[in-house]
Scaffold this active site. Structure first.
Site, PDB file in Angstrom:
ATOM      1  N   LYS A  91       0.853  -1.198   0.000  1.00 37.55           N
ATOM      2  CA  LYS A  91       0.000   0.000   0.000  1.00 37.55           C
ATOM      3  C   LYS A  91       0.881   1.238   0.000  1.00 37.55           C
ATOM      4  O   LYS A  91       1.847   1.319   0.760  1.00 37.55           O
ATOM      5  CB  LYS A  91      -0.885  -0.005   1.251  1.00 37.55           C
ATOM      6  CG  LYS A  91      -1.729   1.220   1.425  1.00 37.55           C
ATOM      7  CD  LYS A  91      -3.189   0.924   1.212  1.00 37.55           C
ATOM      8  CE  LYS A  91      -4.015   2.153   0.948  1.00 37.55           C
ATOM      9  NZ  LYS A  91      -3.942   2.658  -0.437  1.00 37.55           N
ATOM     10  N   GLN A 112       7.434   4.329   3.492  1.00 41.42           N
ATOM     11  CA  GLN A 112       6.032   3.921   3.593  1.00 41.42           C
ATOM     12  C   GLN A 112       5.879   2.645   4.410  1.00 41.42           C
ATOM     13  O   GLN A 112       4.923   2.466   5.156  1.00 41.42           O
ATOM     14  CB  GLN A 112       5.470   3.709   2.175  1.00 41.42           C
ATOM     15  CG  GLN A 112       3.970   3.566   2.108  1.00 41.42           C
ATOM     16  CD  GLN A 112       3.262   4.906   2.141  1.00 41.42           C
ATOM     17  OE1 GLN A 112       3.671   5.850   1.483  1.00 41.42           O
ATOM     18  NE2 GLN A 112       2.191   5.003   2.909  1.00 41.42           N
ATOM     19  N   LYS A 115       5.983   3.609   8.017  1.00 41.75           N
ATOM     20  CA  LYS A 115       4.819   4.458   8.311  1.00 41.75           C
ATOM     21  C   LYS A 115       3.575   3.583   8.457  1.00 41.75           C
ATOM     22  O   LYS A 115       2.807   3.715   9.409  1.00 41.75           O
ATOM     23  CB  LYS A 115       4.635   5.431   7.146  1.00 41.75           C
ATOM     24  CG  LYS A 115       3.440   6.344   7.275  1.00 41.75           C
ATOM     25  CD  LYS A 115       3.249   7.180   6.026  1.00 41.75           C
ATOM     26  CE  LYS A 115       4.523   7.896   5.637  1.00 41.75           C
ATOM     27  NZ  LYS A 115       4.327   8.872   4.566  1.00 41.75           N
ATOM     28  N   LYS A 127       5.245   2.133  -3.290  1.00 46.69           N
ATOM     29  CA  LYS A 127       5.084   3.473  -3.841  1.00 46.69           C
ATOM     30  C   LYS A 127       5.205   3.360  -5.352  1.00 46.69           C
ATOM     31  O   LYS A 127       5.815   2.416  -5.857  1.00 46.69           O
ATOM     32  CB  LYS A 127       6.173   4.411  -3.293  1.00 46.69           C
ATOM     33  CG  LYS A 127       5.814   5.866  -3.385  1.00 46.69           C
ATOM     34  CD  LYS A 127       4.880   6.328  -2.280  1.00 46.69           C
ATOM     35  CE  LYS A 127       4.406   7.748  -2.506  1.00 46.69           C
ATOM     36  NZ  LYS A 127       3.670   8.268  -1.349  1.00 46.69           N
ATOM     37  N   GLY A 166      -3.203   8.256  -3.824  1.00 50.36           N
ATOM     38  CA  GLY A 166      -2.659   9.482  -4.397  1.00 50.36           C
ATOM     39  C   GLY A 166      -1.382   9.935  -3.703  1.00 50.36           C
ATOM     40  O   GLY A 166      -0.977   9.389  -2.678  1.00 50.36           O
ATOM     41  N   ASP A 167      -0.740  10.920  -4.278  1.00 51.34           N
ATOM     42  CA  ASP A 167       0.419  11.610  -3.692  1.00 51.34           C
ATOM     43  C   ASP A 167       0.552  12.901  -4.518  1.00 51.34           C
ATOM     44  O   ASP A 167      -0.442  13.339  -5.132  1.00 51.34           O
ATOM     45  CB  ASP A 167       1.685  10.732  -3.786  1.00 51.34           C
ATOM     46  CG  ASP A 167       2.858  11.291  -2.977  1.00 51.34           C
ATOM     47  OD1 ASP A 167       2.867  11.132  -1.753  1.00 51.34           O
ATOM     48  OD2 ASP A 167       3.769  11.913  -3.572  1.00 51.34           O
ATOM     49  N   THR A 210      -4.577  13.457   5.882  1.00 50.33           N
ATOM     50  CA  THR A 210      -3.146  13.646   6.146  1.00 50.33           C
ATOM     51  C   THR A 210      -2.927  14.959   6.905  1.00 50.33           C
ATOM     52  O   THR A 210      -2.195  15.001   7.903  1.00 50.33           O
ATOM     53  CB  THR A 210      -2.331  13.637   4.840  1.00 50.33           C
ATOM     54  OG1 THR A 210      -2.699  12.467   4.101  1.00 50.33           O
ATOM     55  CG2 THR A 210      -0.848  13.593   5.119  1.00 50.33           C
ATOM     56  N   ASN A 241      -2.893  19.075  -1.124  1.00 52.65           N
ATOM     57  CA  ASN A 241      -3.824  18.352  -0.260  1.00 52.65           C
ATOM     58  C   ASN A 241      -3.402  18.399   1.207  1.00 52.65           C
ATOM     59  O   ASN A 241      -4.206  18.725   2.090  1.00 52.65           O
ATOM     60  CB  ASN A 241      -3.916  16.900  -0.758  1.00 52.65           C
ATOM     61  CG  ASN A 241      -4.760  16.055   0.140  1.00 52.65           C
ATOM     62  OD1 ASN A 241      -4.242  15.314   0.971  1.00 52.65           O
ATOM     63  ND2 ASN A 241      -6.070  16.176   0.023  1.00 52.65           N
ATOM     64  N   SER A 378      -6.754   5.637   4.454  1.00 55.48           N
ATOM     65  CA  SER A 378      -6.881   4.766   3.286  1.00 55.48           C
ATOM     66  C   SER A 378      -7.166   3.329   3.738  1.00 55.48           C
ATOM     67  O   SER A 378      -7.963   2.617   3.115  1.00 55.48           O
ATOM     68  CB  SER A 378      -5.596   4.784   2.458  1.00 55.48           C
ATOM     69  OG  SER A 378      -5.598   5.869   1.565  1.00 55.48           O
TER      70      SER A 378
HETATM   71  P1  NDP Z   1      -0.161  17.942  -3.927  1.00 56.65           P
HETATM   72  O1  NDP Z   1       0.203  17.603  -5.312  1.00 56.65           O
HETATM   73  O2  NDP Z   1      -1.586  18.086  -3.549  1.00 56.65           O
HETATM   74  O3  NDP Z   1       0.581  19.295  -3.484  1.00 56.65           O
HETATM   75  C1  NDP Z   1       1.954  19.396  -3.470  1.00 56.65           C
HETATM   76  C2  NDP Z   1       2.311  20.816  -3.092  1.00 56.65           C
HETATM   77  O4  NDP Z   1       3.714  20.918  -2.907  1.00 56.65           O
HETATM   78  C3  NDP Z   1       1.947  21.804  -4.169  1.00 56.65           C
HETATM   79  O5  NDP Z   1       1.663  23.040  -3.591  1.00 56.65           O
HETATM   80  C4  NDP Z   1       3.237  21.855  -4.994  1.00 56.65           C
HETATM   81  O6  NDP Z   1       3.382  23.041  -5.717  1.00 56.65           O
HETATM   82  C5  NDP Z   1       4.276  21.772  -3.912  1.00 56.65           C
HETATM   83  N1  NDP Z   1       5.500  21.169  -4.466  1.00 56.65           N
HETATM   84  C6  NDP Z   1       5.619  19.981  -5.100  1.00 56.65           C
HETATM   85  N2  NDP Z   1       6.870  19.780  -5.506  1.00 56.65           N
HETATM   86  C7  NDP Z   1       7.545  20.851  -5.121  1.00 56.65           C
HETATM   87  C8  NDP Z   1       8.897  21.245  -5.255  1.00 56.65           C
HETATM   88  N3  NDP Z   1       9.801  20.461  -5.880  1.00 56.65           N
HETATM   89  N4  NDP Z   1       9.266  22.434  -4.709  1.00 56.65           N
HETATM   90  C9  NDP Z   1       8.356  23.214  -4.075  1.00 56.65           C
HETATM   91  N5  NDP Z   1       7.052  22.892  -3.930  1.00 56.65           N
HETATM   92  C10 NDP Z   1       6.667  21.747  -4.451  1.00 56.65           C
HETATM   93  O7  NDP Z   1       0.566  16.862  -3.007  1.00 56.65           O
HETATM   94  P2  NDP Z   1       0.257  16.428  -1.524  1.00 56.65           P
HETATM   95  O8  NDP Z   1      -0.186  17.587  -0.717  1.00 56.65           O
HETATM   96  O9  NDP Z   1      -0.579  15.218  -1.577  1.00 56.65           O
HETATM   97  O10 NDP Z   1       1.705  15.958  -1.048  1.00 56.65           O
HETATM   98  C11 NDP Z   1       2.631  16.850  -0.428  1.00 56.65           C
HETATM   99  C12 NDP Z   1       3.646  16.044   0.356  1.00 56.65           C
HETATM  100  O11 NDP Z   1       2.960  15.253   1.352  1.00 56.65           O
HETATM  101  C13 NDP Z   1       4.469  15.033  -0.455  1.00 56.65           C
HETATM  102  O12 NDP Z   1       5.757  14.925   0.098  1.00 56.65           O
HETATM  103  C14 NDP Z   1       3.716  13.730  -0.239  1.00 56.65           C
HETATM  104  O13 NDP Z   1       4.539  12.614  -0.438  1.00 56.65           O
HETATM  105  C15 NDP Z   1       3.313  13.885   1.221  1.00 56.65           C
HETATM  106  N6  NDP Z   1       2.200  13.050   1.637  1.00 56.65           N
HETATM  107  C16 NDP Z   1       0.976  13.118   1.036  1.00 56.65           C
HETATM  108  C17 NDP Z   1      -0.070  12.335   1.497  1.00 56.65           C
HETATM  109  C18 NDP Z   1      -1.450  12.441   0.947  1.00 56.65           C
HETATM  110  O14 NDP Z   1      -2.353  11.807   1.522  1.00 56.65           O
HETATM  111  N7  NDP Z   1      -1.697  13.205  -0.090  1.00 56.65           N
HETATM  112  C19 NDP Z   1       0.130  11.354   2.575  1.00 56.65           C
HETATM  113  C20 NDP Z   1       1.427  11.425   3.198  1.00 56.65           C
HETATM  114  C21 NDP Z   1       2.418  12.230   2.713  1.00 56.65           C
HETATM  115  P3  NDP Z   1       3.121  23.053  -7.307  1.00 56.65           P
HETATM  116  O15 NDP Z   1       1.650  23.109  -7.468  1.00 56.65           O
HETATM  117  O16 NDP Z   1       3.819  24.272  -7.770  1.00 56.65           O
HETATM  118  O17 NDP Z   1       3.739  21.797  -7.841  1.00 56.65           O
END
Ligand code: NDP
Length: 445
Positions: A91, A112, A115, A127, A166-167, A210, A241, A378
């Site tokens: 997962k 993961q 976690k 992943k 998702g991620d 999250t 997210n 999830s």
């Molecule tokens: P989203 O795609 O919803 O949002 C990602 C955000 O981070 C956007 O604002 C994006 O900006 C910014 N971002 C992405 N890459 C970069 C970069 N290289 N430099 C600066 N800003 C960046 O993703 P999530 O919110 O889902 O995920 C964010 C983090 O949380 C990740 O590390 C993910 O692995 C982790 N995570 C997510 C979970 C989930 O349930 N969604 C669960 C656990 C962890 P822009 O729009 O400009 O790309």
């Protein structure tokens, strides 16, 4: 230099994964943290548990051809790394971002595994993703890509085998297209993906999980300092997210969130960010965070991401991406009086930043514990799908809260039991590792 045990593992990992710095970084942190455990559990060394853990059970790399709106053929690369199935079916999320490569997916899959163990739900670690960039693509192009991606991925997943989610770059829209294609190909309607829309098997509170879970975890960190959220100034990086729902929950508990960012820059609104505007821009219009200042001219937009950590705050929540908060940024946060930091993103703090917080006595909530609320929910979605039931929002949120409380307690207890009181990074690594190691030992070689 670490112990001979750590050195020998890290040299194997360096030789086999030379071009994957993020993966080696993630392994090093875990291997160094579990040293106090190794002396107490010689069978872990004898049975080569760590050597087995650092080698994924299966890695799949595939071609993803699709056609853009101009009628041109495009080719991306797809990945699924099925890391460890000791605790349950694989997962973990799918990431669509141009920076994706095998090393990134391996670091995420490795993290993961531990976690998922900390959530105490029965799921293994995996992943996946692609170097495809959904930004700037039409809906039709995203659909075309997702369908092609699933044309290969469907062979490797299933509700009892591997359940992606998702991620970064993969939200409800992408999960919908992926699910639709899986259903068409396999002629089954199953809970093979999580983060689904509510009309076809998704769980209430998954979208929020999250971010909310991160805030529940930090609540316990603040309690350990004799504090709570009331009146706290909070800086959150990212505007996706995780960031948006962490902001929503922190605000509902009395905090003032003053900054958000995306990969172009950050906004600073000392009055407190208007989350309705931020959500509209990012979730509905898929726009850029700089557009916030059109509606709120008193707020500032600054080009470039790093400067966000120069804003004085009580709590910092990096929620964008790996290695976004370095040693210098950590020093700034400490100097400006930051009292707690927790990782919403995966591995957002560099090893230098972790050391700065540790030396300054600023508690750090590590990603594999603090952002586990998403995958935990999830797992709750999987349970609801299996039972053909849909729980109310409050019930899911309550379970999430309990899971996050339990994760905090596990980390804090494990740290204390190994002479590292207050070190949540080590506590999370030890507690997660032990759960996976015990299951691997029980299941033979
Ligand atoms: P989203 O795609 O919803 O949002 C990602 C955000 O981070 C956007 O604002 C994006 O900006 C910014 N971002 C992405 N890459 C970069 C970069 N290289 N430099 C600066 N800003 C960046 O993703 P999530 O919110 O889902 O995920 C964010 C983090 O949380 C990740 O590390 C993910 O692995 C982790 N995570 C997510 C979970 C989930 O349930 N969604 C669960 C656990 C962890 P822009 O729009 O400009 O790309």
């Amino acid at each position: 230099m670490g112990s001979p045990f750590a050195d020998s593992i890290l040299s194997i990992v360096a030789a086999r994964n030379a071009a994957e710095p993020e993966y080696r970084q993630a392994v090093r942190e875990v291997v160094e943290s579990i040293e106090p455990l190794i002396a107490k559990r010689p069978e872990i060394v004898r049975l080569k548990i760590v050597e087995r853990m650092v080698e994924p059970e299966r890695q799949i790399i595939f071609r993803v051809p699709w056609v853009n709106d101009a009628g041109e053929v495009q080719v991306n690369r797809g990945f699924r790394v099925q890391f460890n199935s000791a605790l349950g079916p694989y997962k973990g999320g799918l990431r669509f971002h141009p920076s994706v490569n095998l090393g990134i997916i391996k670091f995420l899959g490795f993290e993961q595994t531990f976690k998922n163990a900390l959530t105490t739900t029965p799921i293994g670690g995996a992943k996946g993703g692609s170097d495809f960039d959904p930004k700037g693509k039409s809906e039709r192009e995203v659909m075309s890509f997702c369908e092609s991606f699933m044309n290969e991925l469907h062979r490797h997943i299933g509700p009892d085998t591997d359940i992606p989610a998702g991620d970064i770059g993969v939200g409800a829209r992408e999960i919908g297209f992926l699910f639709g294609q899986y259903k068409r190909i396999t002629n089954t309607f199953t809970g093979v993906l999580t983060g689904k829309g509510l009309s076809y098997g998704g769980s209430l509170a998954r979208k929020e999980a999250t971010g909310y879970g991160l805030v529940y975890f930090v609540t316990r960190m603040l309690e350990s300092l004799g504090a709570d959220w009331t009146g706290k100034t909070v800086v959150i990086s990212g505007a996706g997210n995780v960031a948006l729902y962490a902001a929503e929950k922190a605000r509902s508990l009395g905090a003032r969130v003053v900054a958000l960012s995306d990969s172009n820059g950050y906004i600073h609104d000392p009055e407190g960010i208007d989350l309705d505007t931020a959500r509209r821009i990012k979730e509905v219009e898929r726009g850029r965070i700089r557009e916030y200042v059109f509606d709120h001219p008193s707020a500032a937009y600054v080009e470039g991401c790093e400067g966000i950590w120069s804003i004085p705050c009580d709590v910092a929540l990096p929620c964008a991406t790996q290695n976004e908060l370095d040693g210098k940024s950590a020093e700034l946060l400490v100097r400006n009086g930051c009292m707690a930091v927790a990782e919403g993103a995966n591995m957002p703090c560099t090893p230098e930043a972790v050391k700065v917080f540790h030396d300054a006595g600023v508690p750090l909530g590590p990603a594999k514990a603090a952002n586990a609320g998403g995958v935990a929910t999830s797992a709750l979605e999987m349970s609801q799908n299996s039972m053909r039931l849909s729980w109310p929002f409050q019930e899911v949120d309550q379970r999430l809260h309990q899971i996050m409380d339990n994760i905090y307690s596990q980390c804090s207890r494990a740290a204390e039991a190994h002479g590292l009181k207050g070190n949540l990074v080590a506590g999370a690594n030890i507690a997660g590792f032990l759960r996976v190691a015990d299951a691997m030992i029980a299941q033979g070689i």
